[in-house]
Design a protein around this motif. Sequence first.
Motif, PDB file in Angstrom:
ATOM      1  N   ALA A   1       0.849  -1.188   0.000  1.00  0.00           N
ATOM      2  CA  ALA A   1       0.000   0.000   0.000  1.00  0.00           C
ATOM      3  C   ALA A   1       0.887   1.241   0.000  1.00  0.00           C
ATOM      4  O   ALA A   1       1.947   1.258   0.627  1.00  0.00           O
ATOM      5  CB  ALA A   1      -0.894  -0.002   1.236  1.00  0.00           C
ATOM      6  N   ILE A   2       0.460   2.255  -0.718  1.00  0.00           N
ATOM      7  CA  ILE A   2       1.137   3.548  -0.721  1.00  0.00           C
ATOM      8  C   ILE A   2       0.263   4.505   0.083  1.00  0.00           C
ATOM      9  O   ILE A   2      -0.858   4.826  -0.321  1.00  0.00           O
ATOM     10  CB  ILE A   2       1.330   4.081  -2.152  1.00  0.00           C
ATOM     11  N   ILE A   3       0.780   4.959   1.224  1.00  0.00           N
ATOM     12  CA  ILE A   3       0.012   5.815   2.116  1.00  0.00           C
ATOM     13  C   ILE A   3       0.573   7.233   2.061  1.00  0.00           C
ATOM     14  O   ILE A   3       1.746   7.459   2.388  1.00  0.00           O
ATOM     15  CB  ILE A   3       0.051   5.296   3.568  1.00  0.00           C
ATOM     16  N   LEU A   4      -0.253   8.169   1.628  1.00  0.00           N
ATOM     17  CA  LEU A   4       0.139   9.572   1.563  1.00  0.00           C
ATOM     18  C   LEU A   4      -0.490  10.289   2.757  1.00  0.00           C
ATOM     19  O   LEU A   4      -1.711  10.394   2.852  1.00  0.00           O
ATOM     20  CB  LEU A   4      -0.329  10.213   0.261  1.00  0.00           C
ATOM     21  N   VAL A   5       0.360  10.759   3.649  1.00  0.00           N
ATOM     22  CA  VAL A   5      -0.115  11.381   4.885  1.00  0.00           C
ATOM     23  C   VAL A   5      -0.242  12.893   4.709  1.00  0.00           C
ATOM     24  O   VAL A   5       0.727  13.579   4.379  1.00  0.00           O
ATOM     25  CB  VAL A   5       0.842  11.062   6.052  1.00  0.00           C
ATOM     26  N   ARG A   6      -1.438  13.382   4.897  1.00  0.00           N
ATOM     27  CA  ARG A   6      -1.757  14.816   4.805  1.00  0.00           C
ATOM     28  C   ARG A   6      -1.202  15.468   3.535  1.00  0.00           C
ATOM     29  O   ARG A   6      -0.548  16.525   3.601  1.00  0.00           O
ATOM     30  CB  ARG A   6      -1.266  15.564   6.046  1.00  0.00           C
ATOM     31  N   PRO A   7      -1.409  14.857   2.370  1.00  0.00           N
ATOM     32  CA  PRO A   7      -0.919  15.478   1.125  1.00  0.00           C
ATOM     33  C   PRO A   7      -1.587  16.833   0.923  1.00  0.00           C
ATOM     34  O   PRO A   7      -2.768  17.013   1.237  1.00  0.00           O
ATOM     35  CB  PRO A   7      -1.320  14.470   0.045  1.00  0.00           C
ATOM     36  N   GLN A   8      -0.834  17.779   0.389  1.00  0.00           N
ATOM     37  CA  GLN A   8      -1.302  19.160   0.346  1.00  0.00           C
ATOM     38  C   GLN A   8      -1.880  19.586  -0.999  1.00  0.00           C
ATOM     39  O   GLN A   8      -2.767  20.424  -1.049  1.00  0.00           O
ATOM     40  CB  GLN A   8      -0.142  20.098   0.731  1.00  0.00           C
ATOM     41  N   MET A   9      -1.371  19.060  -2.084  1.00  0.00           N
ATOM     42  CA  MET A   9      -1.797  19.517  -3.404  1.00  0.00           C
ATOM     43  C   MET A   9      -2.344  18.359  -4.232  1.00  0.00           C
ATOM     44  O   MET A   9      -1.728  17.291  -4.308  1.00  0.00           O
ATOM     45  CB  MET A   9      -0.623  20.162  -4.155  1.00  0.00           C
TER      46      MET A   9
END
Length: 242
Positions: free
Chosen positions: A4-12
């Motif tokens: 799994a690819i987990i993006l934490v709090r991505p902004q854009m």
Amino acid sequence: MEPAIILVRPQMGENIGAAARAMLNFGLTDMRLVAPRDGWPNPKAVAMASGAAGRVLDQARVYPTLAEAMADIDYAYATTARGRELTKPVLTPATAMADARERTSQGERIAMIFGPERAGLENDDVARANAIITVPVNPDFPSLNLAQAVLLTGYEWSRDSLPAQPAPQGRRPDGEATATRIEIEKLADHWEERLDEAGFFFPTEKAPAMKLTLRNLWSRMPLTRADTRIFHGMLRQLIRRD
């Protein structure tokens, strides 16, 4: 089973879309978003994903916290360029993904965790991971953007299943077919014959070496069928003008 690819709090949204493209480049489709700043879905992410990678976004799952995004994960790698006071194994992408493949083969569920664009993962995020991935880049400029970091880990994850060399291309990017060996041979014969008639191969004792050099030149040029037609036509036109 893919990680799994987990993006934490991505902004854009654009960066989420670019990360989706990087994932699909290497067959990864399990994207998880933790509290994306601009909400979800995000039209800017869709625009950046472009085409097939849009399905990664369609399947993406959103979670309020990292802990919830990791609920089914057995082992996780946190990506960070900054030094940490936390005691954890620190691995390169290559070493980490070799370890991940081994763990996956034993039935473990793996995740790679990526932080927000501006400052990366916080210590509370890294504390939830089992190991740290750090890319050995220029120490004077260690920053990678989100999609670059996803691309690097995706490549290392998939490298054992990738061909050792790029597959030969039967067509050029513009769709034009590559010239066959016979077509190049005929082109070389045509030019050699006409140059011989024009007295190009002089003096006589150097003619064999000159012809060999010219023949080698044609064979190493990455010609398309259209290219060979142009070269034949150029030579015919020169002869007509004479």
